[in-house]
Scaffold this motif. Sequence first.
Motif: not given
Length: 446
Positions: A55, A309, A344-347, A350, A353-354, A361-363
């Motif tokens: 990331w 998104q 949607w990966v904000k940081d 996230a 998590d993915l 994953s929630t993203g």
Amino acid sequence: MTGTEAGAVARLLARLAVLAALGSVVVLVLAIGDGGLEVVAAALIGLIICAVGVWWFLAYRGGVRLLGAVVAVSALAGVLVLYAFDGLWLTALVLILCWSGALACARLALRRARPRPVPARVVGERPRRPVLIMNPKSGGGKVARFGLVEKAEALGAEVILLDPSAPADVAALARKAVADGADLLGVAGGDGTQALVAAVAADHDLPFVVISAGTRNHFAMDLGLDRTDPARCLDALTEGEETRVDLGEVAGRPFVNTVSFGVYADVVQRPEYRDDKTGTALELMPDLLSPERGRRLDARVDGTPLASQQAVLVSNNPYASPDELAAGRRPRLDDGVLGVLGLWVKDAAAAADLAVRGAQSTGLTVLTARRVEVTGEGGEIPVAVDGEALRMPTPVVCTTRPGALRVRLPRERPGVTVSGPSVDWRELLALAFGHSRRTGDGHPGD
């Protein structure tokens, strides 16, 4: 193979999958005193740290990007060094083998327990006046390298060879060919060209031949065609069989593979992308992924809202599993639905998590639909249609035309594979020790 036999095989495979999964647990329990938990913990921590490093590498420039690369590589190397120096490599290897065997057996079992109707295939009459459109630049010159023009003409086909110095309207060329009496259309070129001519064939209910002379040939891959030797696709002209597949549409324009919105679509808009894909992507990623500066998309998927998104991918039929998206395989092209992936990966958290949870994953949002409407900031947004960079006014609507395209295929297709489904362990346990309602229906394994 009969439905009863297929059900018995599916049940056996399901039991083997459960046994292999239990074997992983047993190995872990027996190795607790010898570092069994350390193996799992190290792998999980290493994966999380690696995801964070990736990331940073993608979302930042300068020193942070360099640090991200170092962190990602060091995380993977650190896990391997730990296994080697603490004598954990054998335990790790056994766990990997057991779990890999469990997943392989589980997917085979579920594939046999989830029979799908075999697409109707008919042996079509040999075309009397086939017309093939060929792009000599596609795939780095595959048309000339494989002698496609000469081989097609020897089989009685008329070849329209595009002039690289004078861009042509291939759809207009195809319509003219139909008006002049063509009873089959085909393309040796990229997926974008394939889609434009395929739409003309679908509109006139004519058979369509795909010749894998493009660069990636995703459509040809999912049809099972030989991508290493496009000349073999010409066998469809003589010893061919037909099947019907779906054809996607985005804002009235046809597509055979995918429509991308967001990050990827923004990247391919740049003129320098074709000459330097990696460099262009890395230069743009920090801005595209930034919560403050990046573009945000909203979508409505058959009435279900999908808000804010970073990227939306709409595919002509869904991929086997979002966890295997890189493999680029769609198990079927005739399900009559679109596949939808929203990201949607904000940081960095996230991203971790993915990496750990994948499709859960929630993203990541995974859906299927018959209609997808995408909106964004401004009056128009970048869109990549089968890899081609376009801009379209919002809202951009994607739909599907089920069974619209008659595809004529060679009888021998070396690329035909059947992808395994995502593993549902509750269904697998029911199959192994109970009764699956899907087992024994249809003709699995035939």
